[in-house]
Design an enzyme around this catalytic site. Structure first.
Site, PDB file in Angstrom:
ATOM      1  N   ASP A 135       9.619 -32.475 -15.686  1.00  0.00           N
ATOM      2  CA  ASP A 135      10.847 -31.700 -15.554  1.00  0.00           C
ATOM      3  C   ASP A 135      12.138 -32.471 -15.612  1.00  0.00           C
ATOM      4  O   ASP A 135      13.156 -32.085 -15.572  1.00  0.00           O
ATOM      5  CB  ASP A 135      10.812 -31.170 -14.102  1.00  0.00           C
ATOM      6  N   MET A 177       8.507 -24.505 -19.124  1.00  0.00           N
ATOM      7  CA  MET A 177       8.271 -25.124 -17.752  1.00  0.00           C
ATOM      8  C   MET A 177       9.617 -25.687 -17.122  1.00  0.00           C
ATOM      9  O   MET A 177      10.222 -26.153 -17.832  1.00  0.00           O
ATOM     10  CB  MET A 177       7.156 -25.972 -17.391  1.00  0.00           C
ATOM     11  N   GLY A 178       9.817 -25.323 -15.917  1.00  0.00           N
ATOM     12  CA  GLY A 178      10.644 -25.843 -15.198  1.00  0.00           C
ATOM     13  C   GLY A 178      11.325 -24.734 -14.055  1.00  0.00           C
ATOM     14  O   GLY A 178      11.585 -23.851 -14.455  1.00  0.00           O
ATOM     15  N   ARG A 283       2.733 -30.362 -21.231  1.00  0.00           N
ATOM     16  CA  ARG A 283       2.299 -31.845 -20.715  1.00  0.00           C
ATOM     17  C   ARG A 283       0.808 -32.347 -21.060  1.00  0.00           C
ATOM     18  O   ARG A 283       0.402 -33.418 -20.438  1.00  0.00           O
ATOM     19  CB  ARG A 283       2.539 -31.688 -19.185  1.00  0.00           C
TER      20      ARG A 283
HETATM   21  O1  F6P Z   1       6.284 -30.341 -12.154  1.00  0.00           O
HETATM   22  C1  F6P Z   1       5.689 -30.106 -13.324  1.00  0.00           C
HETATM   23  C2  F6P Z   1       5.368 -28.822 -13.633  1.00  0.00           C
HETATM   24  O2  F6P Z   1       4.527 -28.839 -14.998  1.00  0.00           O
HETATM   25  C3  F6P Z   1       6.550 -27.724 -13.560  1.00  0.00           C
HETATM   26  O3  F6P Z   1       7.395 -27.760 -15.015  1.00  0.00           O
HETATM   27  C4  F6P Z   1       5.721 -26.509 -13.554  1.00  0.00           C
HETATM   28  O4  F6P Z   1       6.424 -25.331 -12.843  1.00  0.00           O
HETATM   29  C5  F6P Z   1       4.574 -27.031 -12.459  1.00  0.00           C
HETATM   30  O5  F6P Z   1       4.423 -28.226 -12.714  1.00  0.00           O
HETATM   31  C6  F6P Z   1       3.331 -26.233 -12.969  1.00  0.00           C
HETATM   32  O6  F6P Z   1       2.398 -26.586 -11.927  1.00  0.00           O
HETATM   33  P1  F6P Z   1       0.587 -26.474 -12.060  1.00  0.00           P
HETATM   34  O7  F6P Z   1       0.251 -27.440 -13.091  1.00  0.00           O
HETATM   35  O8  F6P Z   1       0.158 -26.858 -10.920  1.00  0.00           O
HETATM   36  O9  F6P Z   1       0.293 -25.050 -12.453  1.00  0.00           O
END
Ligand code: F6P
Length: 352
Positions: A135, A177-178, A283
């Protein structure tokens, strides 16, 4: 595998929160530098959870970290466990560090993981932080590793979507994401040529978006890509939640804004719309060159900071240098996109 290393010479390392490409580069950097300074590095598994239940993968040797800087994910695995939400959690962490013969700790993570590290430092834990998050919303560092890989992935997708949007005369809303900071959407939206960029920092006006799309159509541009942060909110509405669920740090699970938005635009303009949620594809996979190098340098610096007894600090990128900054200043408040940066991007909404 060995549990304990030399007295006063063993560092515990953990990775917490969402995985980010570059984590393995940091781990490798820490191990190689720590070894050169005469320390052992104990790999704690699953973030703070590992320090609550003493799970580890033993002392990491050079062979175990050989070439891992090129790989995505984290060899130490991760969790979103918050020891401050567990009964007697902080004390358990301290007791287990002692039990594992680790005088020092390096915590690699974002706002949540480093927030815990900062609290533990105030309770006497000799900890150093390394900033991680796709992020890019951590203060006191110019960039966090993982961000470059995530925007590279998102840019590729946004750019590629142009051909299908054009072919079908469609508007495609891409959810990026964000939750609270729109850095990924801003930068990938600019680089990928999005016609509209929507960030959590600036509630959007649905009428304005529809007008932009109608104007494009008048100019013969029968397609558009909208880059939309998962945390973007309409002026007249509330955040759209996928579930009511919250994690241990109190974050709600977001998602769904792109779908809602594409339905609403289609209804209001008659333009055919589709939506795409990039989600974890951003990611997943191996880090970019930038994140491999940044991760490596941060890891080396963190091990050096342990040796120099710079506890309660975080390794950070400032310009082209890696420096030590106060953990206290890095956590507590997120680094969000300033209005000037959004205004810059807005200049291009009507042009491309
Ligand atoms: O903080 C990193 C992130 O990828 C955010 O951008 C996103 O909202 C969140 O993690 C998603 O989390 P998870 O992988 O627990 O669903």
């Amino acid at each position: 595998m060995a549990v304990t290393g030399k007295k006063g010479k063993q560092i515990a390392v953990l990775t917490g929160g969402g995985d980010a490409p570059g984590l393995n580069a940091v781990i490798r950097g820490i191990v190689v530098k720590a070894k050169s300074l005469g320390y052992d590095v104990l790999g704690i598994l699953d973030g703070w959870k590992g320090l609550l239940d003493c799970s580890h993968c033993g002392v990491l040797d050079l062979d175990q970290v050989s070439d891992i800087h090129m790989l995505g994910g984290t060899i130490l695995h991760t969790s979103r466990t918050n020891p401050y939400k567990v009964e007697n959690g902080p004390q358990k962490v301290k007791d287990n560090l002692k039990k594992l013969n680790c005088d020092f700790l390096i915590a690699i993570g974002g706002e949540d993981t480093l927030g815990v590290a900062n609290k533990l430092f105030k309770e006497g834990v000799k900890v150093v932080g390394v900033p991680k998050t796709i992020d890019n919303d951590l203060n006191e560092t110019d960039y966090t590793f993982g961000f470059n890989t995530a925007i590279t992935r998102a840019t590729e997708s946004i750019q590629n979507l142009h051909t299908t949007a054009k072919s079908h005369h469609r508007t495609i809303v891409v959810e990026i994401m964000g939750r609270h900071a729109g850095w990924m959407t801003l930068e990938s939206g600019i680089a990928g040529g999005a016609s509209v960029i929507l960030l959590p920092e600036e509630p959007f006006d649905l009428n304005e978006i529809c007008n932009i799309l109608k104007n494009r159509k008048k100019k013969g541009k029968n397609y558009a890509i909208i880059a939309c942060s998962e945390g973007a909110v309409p002026k007249e509405g509330q955040m759209i939640l996928q579930t009511g669920e919250k994690d241990a740090f109190g974050h709600v699970r977001l998602g769904g804004i792109a779908e809602r938005l594409s339905e609403e635009i289609e209804k209001r303009t008659g333009i055919e719309c589709r939506h795409v949620v990039l989600g974890h594809l951003q990611r997943a996979g191996d880090p970019t060159v930038f994140d491999r190098v940044l991760g490596t340098r941060l890891g080396v610096k963190a091990a050096d900071m342990i040796d120099k007894r710079e506890f309660g600090k975080m390794a950070a990128l400032k310009g082209i240098d890696i420096i030590a900054v106060d953990l206290n200043k890095a956590v507590g408040k997120l680094k969000t996109v300033p209005k000037e940066r959004f205004d810059e991007a807005k200049l291009f909404f009507e042009t491309d």
